[in-house]
Design an enzyme around this catalytic site. Sequence first.
Site, PDB file in Angstrom:
ATOM      1  N   SER A   1      16.998  18.178 -17.231  1.00 36.21           N
ATOM      2  CA  SER A   1      15.846  19.033 -17.485  1.00 36.21           C
ATOM      3  C   SER A   1      16.293  20.231 -18.306  1.00 36.21           C
ATOM      4  CB  SER A   1      15.246  19.488 -16.156  1.00 36.21           C
ATOM      5  OG  SER A   1      14.395  20.587 -16.335  1.00 36.21           O
TER       6      SER A   1
ATOM      7  N   HIS B   1       0.831  -1.217   0.000  1.00 35.99           N
ATOM      8  CA  HIS B   1       0.000   0.000   0.000  1.00 35.99           C
ATOM      9  C   HIS B   1       0.864   1.264   0.000  1.00 35.99           C
ATOM     10  CE1 HIS B   1      -3.403  -2.618   1.076  1.00 35.99           C
ATOM     11  NE2 HIS B   1      -2.611  -3.141   1.987  1.00 35.99           N
TER      12      HIS B   1
END
Length: 415
Positions: free
Chosen positions: A267, A145
């Site tokens: 980037s 989870h």
Amino acid sequence: DKQIEQFTVGNDRELDLVLAKYDALGSIAHAKMLGQIGLLTDSETVSLVLALEEIIKDTESGNFIIEDSFEDVHSKIEYLLTVKLGDAGKKIHTARSRNDQVLVDVNLYLKDVVKELKEQVKSLFDLLMESAEKHQNVLLPGYTHLQIAMPSSFGMWFSAYAETFIDDIAMLNAALKIVDQNPLGSAAGYGSSFPIDRTFTTKELGFETLKYNSVAAQMSRGKSEKTVAFAMSSVAATLAKFSMDVCLYMSQNFDFITLPSHLTTGSSIMPHKNPDVFELIRGKCNKIQALPYEITLITNNLPSGYHRDLQLLKEGLFPAIQNLKACLDIALFSIKDIKVKEHILDDKKYDYLFTVDSLNEMVVAGMPFRDAYKTVAEQLENGTFQSPKETKHTHEGSINNLCLDAIKEKMRVAF
């Protein structure tokens, strides 16, 4: 009409370049069979085989093209044979149709594709197992989870994906079984009244068996592609999940692994290192997983017999094959350079990984499991839980050599 021709042919000429070698191989087997049953003379058979072998050389060297004046690879090859050999070239289409031609071409092509994919998957399996052995005792937090769960290890992580690839090999083997059947001789889907020898062409083309019923052979168009697509989807799912793990584990919030500069991109504005390679593997493989359903939607509810819809199958399948091969290649190139971090579990936030160890110790000491469970839960709730530190670097989250050897043997049997 030119407009009708452009619409119905589409990009078939470009896609058919992939099939050119296989079309020539099918024609060689067909010519030899026609010679065996007396529909070609010995000299015609020999001249056709030699001419087709030259065409195969041209396809392998990149010199074979399909001009706009031809509808497909079949018409181009028949034209070349007719120009070179005259009547012998005109006879090559005896007892067959473009329907069984393309079935043969696609089956032969997909046989090679599946075998190549198996080899690539096996290479990736070997690399993952090497990585598992190298890092088998480096502990890694397990998550459920997306919450901290129990201790694992890089040995477990790498070998888990390796073992999952064995399931993918099983899928590829199943696909190979489907496409390894000879449809040649089914003609337009209803057989031929000529005394053809389909057993001969089956052996000549290296098929395991033949499609005995000519209608069944025609109906295999679409089913063969979909079966291979499902096998490809299985491989792609494993690659996509692994790539997602890499992207997650490389993020600063997890910080379990790093990638060297040659595997990362920057980037346009931020001087960061990004896992673009694995993001693209993930995206391309997710796209491949849609392929079986695209094929299903194209072929769903088509009655028996040939339909032009089937031409569209190549548009999705052929590029997907190249994409999956590229993803496997780049994964093999990149995974070997993943750098794992040690002593990850020294961070205090991972103390909760060892709740089950504490619980188990209480059970071994005689406390009922549910009481031990509640005791540890209360310790977590009130902040008094103490991690059993001595287990942090020698834990069963590490994978042992016996398990690794068993995975290798499992692949050997499957392959």
